[in-house]
Design a protein around this motif. Sequence first.
Motif, PDB file in Angstrom:
ATOM      1  N   ALA A  63       0.862  -1.162  -0.155  1.00  0.00           N
ATOM      2  CA  ALA A  63       0.084  -0.028  -0.035  1.00  0.00           C
ATOM      3  C   ALA A  63       0.922   1.203   0.133  1.00  0.00           C
ATOM      4  O   ALA A  63       0.539   2.317  -0.593  1.00  0.00           O
ATOM      5  N   ILE A  64       1.972   1.060   0.678  1.00  0.00           N
ATOM      6  CA  ILE A  64       3.047   2.333   0.828  1.00  0.00           C
ATOM      7  C   ILE A  64       3.542   2.610  -0.427  1.00  0.00           C
ATOM      8  O   ILE A  64       3.581   3.879  -1.028  1.00  0.00           O
ATOM      9  N   ALA A  65       4.137   1.542  -1.290  1.00  0.00           N
ATOM     10  CA  ALA A  65       4.709   1.573  -2.430  1.00  0.00           C
ATOM     11  C   ALA A  65       3.604   2.194  -3.376  1.00  0.00           C
ATOM     12  O   ALA A  65       3.901   3.091  -4.493  1.00  0.00           O
ATOM     13  N   MET A  66       2.544   1.917  -3.326  1.00  0.00           N
ATOM     14  CA  MET A  66       1.294   2.345  -4.331  1.00  0.00           C
ATOM     15  C   MET A  66       1.226   3.822  -4.049  1.00  0.00           C
ATOM     16  O   MET A  66       0.761   4.583  -4.901  1.00  0.00           O
ATOM     17  N   SER A  67       1.117   4.200  -2.830  1.00  0.00           N
ATOM     18  CA  SER A  67       0.987   5.677  -2.471  1.00  0.00           C
ATOM     19  C   SER A  67       2.077   6.658  -2.713  1.00  0.00           C
ATOM     20  O   SER A  67       2.008   7.910  -2.691  1.00  0.00           O
ATOM     21  N   SER A  68       3.355   5.917  -3.289  1.00  0.00           N
ATOM     22  CA  SER A  68       4.322   6.681  -3.740  1.00  0.00           C
ATOM     23  C   SER A  68       4.123   7.513  -4.773  1.00  0.00           C
ATOM     24  O   SER A  68       4.538   8.336  -5.192  1.00  0.00           O
ATOM     25  N   GLY A  69       2.997   6.813  -5.893  1.00  0.00           N
ATOM     26  CA  GLY A  69       2.898   7.546  -7.069  1.00  0.00           C
ATOM     27  C   GLY A  69       3.356   7.156  -8.218  1.00  0.00           C
ATOM     28  O   GLY A  69       3.215   7.519  -9.222  1.00  0.00           O
ATOM     29  N   VAL A  70       4.460   6.465  -7.946  1.00  0.00           N
ATOM     30  CA  VAL A  70       5.344   5.906  -9.141  1.00  0.00           C
ATOM     31  C   VAL A  70       5.133   4.270  -9.580  1.00  0.00           C
ATOM     32  O   VAL A  70       5.654   3.827 -10.432  1.00  0.00           O
ATOM     33  N   VAL A  71       4.201   3.814  -8.756  1.00  0.00           N
ATOM     34  CA  VAL A  71       3.892   2.323  -8.873  1.00  0.00           C
ATOM     35  C   VAL A  71       2.532   2.244  -9.341  1.00  0.00           C
ATOM     36  O   VAL A  71       1.629   2.669  -8.725  1.00  0.00           O
ATOM     37  N   ASP A  72       2.162   1.678 -10.455  1.00  0.00           N
ATOM     38  CA  ASP A  72       1.150   1.241 -11.066  1.00  0.00           C
ATOM     39  C   ASP A  72       0.612  -0.220 -10.649  1.00  0.00           C
ATOM     40  O   ASP A  72       1.439  -1.117 -10.585  1.00  0.00           O
ATOM     41  N   VAL A  73      -0.995  -0.533 -10.777  1.00  0.00           N
ATOM     42  CA  VAL A  73      -1.250  -1.673 -10.375  1.00  0.00           C
ATOM     43  C   VAL A  73      -0.934  -2.797 -11.283  1.00  0.00           C
ATOM     44  O   VAL A  73      -0.333  -3.796 -10.738  1.00  0.00           O
ATOM     45  N   LYS A  74      -0.826  -2.662 -12.425  1.00  0.00           N
ATOM     46  CA  LYS A  74      -0.281  -3.489 -13.696  1.00  0.00           C
ATOM     47  C   LYS A  74       0.849  -3.854 -13.116  1.00  0.00           C
ATOM     48  O   LYS A  74       1.351  -5.096 -13.328  1.00  0.00           O
ATOM     49  N   SER A  75       1.782  -3.280 -12.908  1.00  0.00           N
ATOM     50  CA  SER A  75       3.278  -3.477 -12.709  1.00  0.00           C
ATOM     51  C   SER A  75       3.339  -4.186 -11.385  1.00  0.00           C
ATOM     52  O   SER A  75       4.115  -5.290 -11.285  1.00  0.00           O
ATOM     53  N   MET A  76       2.647  -3.998 -10.483  1.00  0.00           N
ATOM     54  CA  MET A  76       2.698  -4.619  -8.877  1.00  0.00           C
ATOM     55  C   MET A  76       2.170  -6.166  -9.323  1.00  0.00           C
ATOM     56  O   MET A  76       2.649  -7.045  -8.821  1.00  0.00           O
ATOM     57  N   ILE A  77       1.101  -6.370 -10.175  1.00  0.00           N
ATOM     58  CA  ILE A  77       0.647  -7.719 -10.485  1.00  0.00           C
ATOM     59  C   ILE A  77       1.501  -8.406 -11.156  1.00  0.00           C
ATOM     60  O   ILE A  77       1.889  -9.505 -10.815  1.00  0.00           O
ATOM     61  N   ARG A  78       2.309  -7.943 -12.287  1.00  0.00           N
ATOM     62  CA  ARG A  78       3.146  -8.737 -13.180  1.00  0.00           C
ATOM     63  C   ARG A  78       4.306  -9.154 -12.268  1.00  0.00           C
ATOM     64  O   ARG A  78       4.663 -10.275 -12.436  1.00  0.00           O
ATOM     65  N   TYR A  79       4.979  -8.320 -11.566  1.00  0.00           N
ATOM     66  CA  TYR A  79       6.062  -8.719 -10.678  1.00  0.00           C
ATOM     67  C   TYR A  79       5.499  -9.667  -9.357  1.00  0.00           C
ATOM     68  O   TYR A  79       6.130 -10.653  -9.119  1.00  0.00           O
ATOM     69  N   GLY A  80       4.330  -9.224  -8.630  1.00  0.00           N
ATOM     70  CA  GLY A  80       3.838  -9.789  -7.703  1.00  0.00           C
ATOM     71  C   GLY A  80       3.488 -11.261  -8.005  1.00  0.00           C
ATOM     72  O   GLY A  80       3.656 -12.126  -7.058  1.00  0.00           O
ATOM     73  N   PHE A  81       2.924 -11.563  -9.058  1.00  0.00           N
ATOM     74  CA  PHE A  81       2.324 -12.845  -9.232  1.00  0.00           C
ATOM     75  C   PHE A  81       3.593 -13.793  -9.353  1.00  0.00           C
ATOM     76  O   PHE A  81       3.566 -15.019  -8.598  1.00  0.00           O
ATOM     77  N   VAL A  82       4.662 -13.429  -9.953  1.00  0.00           N
ATOM     78  CA  VAL A  82       5.927 -14.416 -10.188  1.00  0.00           C
ATOM     79  C   VAL A  82       6.456 -14.553  -8.682  1.00  0.00           C
ATOM     80  O   VAL A  82       6.850 -15.742  -8.348  1.00  0.00           O
ATOM     81  N   LEU A  83       6.484 -13.419  -8.044  1.00  0.00           N
ATOM     82  CA  LEU A  83       7.033 -13.537  -6.573  1.00  0.00           C
ATOM     83  C   LEU A  83       6.208 -14.438  -5.670  1.00  0.00           C
ATOM     84  O   LEU A  83       6.740 -15.165  -4.728  1.00  0.00           O
ATOM     85  N   ASN A  84       5.074 -14.127  -5.791  1.00  0.00           N
ATOM     86  CA  ASN A  84       3.787 -15.166  -5.206  1.00  0.00           C
ATOM     87  C   ASN A  84       4.296 -16.792  -5.327  1.00  0.00           C
ATOM     88  O   ASN A  84       4.179 -17.463  -4.411  1.00  0.00           O
ATOM     89  N   LEU A  85       4.369 -17.049  -6.511  1.00  0.00           N
ATOM     90  CA  LEU A  85       4.786 -18.393  -6.819  1.00  0.00           C
ATOM     91  C   LEU A  85       5.968 -18.927  -6.345  1.00  0.00           C
ATOM     92  O   LEU A  85       5.921 -19.965  -5.740  1.00  0.00           O
ATOM     93  N   ILE A  86       7.123 -18.045  -6.423  1.00  0.00           N
ATOM     94  CA  ILE A  86       8.197 -18.388  -5.786  1.00  0.00           C
ATOM     95  C   ILE A  86       8.141 -18.451  -4.184  1.00  0.00           C
ATOM     96  O   ILE A  86       8.926 -19.571  -3.737  1.00  0.00           O
ATOM     97  N   GLY A  87       7.561 -17.528  -3.608  1.00  0.00           N
ATOM     98  CA  GLY A  87       7.344 -17.760  -2.320  1.00  0.00           C
ATOM     99  C   GLY A  87       6.676 -18.911  -1.708  1.00  0.00           C
ATOM    100  O   GLY A  87       7.086 -19.631  -0.893  1.00  0.00           O
ATOM    101  N   ILE A  88       5.531 -19.253  -2.499  1.00  0.00           N
ATOM    102  CA  ILE A  88       4.958 -20.448  -2.155  1.00  0.00           C
ATOM    103  C   ILE A  88       5.707 -21.791  -2.296  1.00  0.00           C
ATOM    104  O   ILE A  88       5.816 -22.675  -1.349  1.00  0.00           O
ATOM    105  N   GLY A  89       6.433 -21.839  -3.226  1.00  0.00           N
ATOM    106  CA  GLY A  89       7.257 -22.822  -3.605  1.00  0.00           C
ATOM    107  C   GLY A  89       8.344 -23.017  -2.472  1.00  0.00           C
ATOM    108  O   GLY A  89       8.690 -24.340  -1.846  1.00  0.00           O
ATOM    109  N   LEU A  90       9.228 -22.016  -2.105  1.00  0.00           N
ATOM    110  CA  LEU A  90      10.175 -21.934  -1.131  1.00  0.00           C
ATOM    111  C   LEU A  90       9.506 -22.315   0.310  1.00  0.00           C
ATOM    112  O   LEU A  90      10.156 -22.984   0.804  1.00  0.00           O
TER     113      LEU A  90
END
Length: 451
Positions: free
Chosen positions: A411-438
Amino acid sequence: MLEDKAQIQKIILGILIGFIVFGFSIFFFNTIQATLLGLIALLVTLWTNEGLPLAVVSLLPIILFPAFGVLDTKATAINFSNPIIFLFLGGFLLAIAVEKTNLHTFIADKMLGLFPNTPRAMIFSLALTSALLSSILSNTTTALLLMSIALFITDDKQLKMRFSLAVAYGASVGGILTPIGTPPNLILLGIMQEHSMESIPFFQWIWMVAPLSFLMLIAVSLVLSFGVKNVPIHREEKKVSLTKEQKKVLFVMGGLIFLLLINAPIKPYWSGLGLSESGILLGAGLLFFMPPFNILEWMQDKDKIPYRIIFLFGAGFSIAKAFSATGLAEEIASYLIVMTHFTPILLLLSVAMLITFTTEITSNTALISIMLPVIYSVAEQTGINTTLFMMVATLCASYAFMLPIATPPNAIAMSSGVVDVKSMIRYGFVLNLIGIGLIVVIAEFFWKGIL
């Protein structure tokens, strides 16, 4: 007019989704429980599509829960004064003092001077620093402290976005490293104590979780560095000495960290001071309004406090309370018992995926408050390893990287004004899968022999 029409359409969409969820849920739960699920669907939709301001949506439970008979007004509103909220408020005041005294630029120069002036090195250094700080301070406080530093390094918009995400993701990665690093960890320990379960000692927690944090930190740095040209970042290195005000802030920060460390129990060697962490951090923040510090002035600085995030946490706690009060947690547990027929590693994977992707659409603190009692109930009825599954669920609640409402750093990254939702979803989805696996692999082959 067009903006009003678009906003009305978003609100109507939220209401329709709420009705659909209610209509589907009524076949599985009683009327009040189905109503609660429908209201949650409405809130989540409005949080996601921004049909109403975040703070406005977050205050709606105070109106909607009593109106639909889920909780009365007092039982709902009291969640907006949860002690954890005041821990966050103290962190916000600390961050405002750091920024006001320009201490963040001094810290940036010292920190970044240890690494090469390249985008990849900056991404790693920001993620590493954020992870280490959030293991002691709250991940919210850490993200607030370092976000302005991330925005200060470069004028390139794409790099600002990646640097901001490095701070946010690093705070989530490091927040699990200690029991005091993030609220879900504290909730887990509280529930274990409530049910007379054997607690996890402080240092045992650290060496159990350290490999996961280290591997995840590398993953975050690699994912955010993908496609970045390793060109030098031109940065002026100035030799600046600390001002009197900056020394005051550093003194408070040092004292805060020391007090938090000695306050934390290290069983069986040290039982801690027994002080409230919320009180400690809020007290540190309030010191900046008092002599001899006098760093903050209420009339001048109060508008910098992000009240909308505070209201968001209040809404999350209200939802958690409603889950318990309506008996919905126990009902969901009865449906989840069928999952216990899976093989152990498949069951761990199911729990990890359920928590990780569910916490994307609600507060991680609220979700873990809801799900830990559910998992405890399932474990007690089926005989599975209660501590192991509750531990996996707790850590997965912090390892959600896709949406702004998933974790406070997001939420804080989003409030910075430089992060858009699409970018957060794109990077976040990959990291979600890596995190679950680890988490699943480490839990099955490492933690299982300990817990």
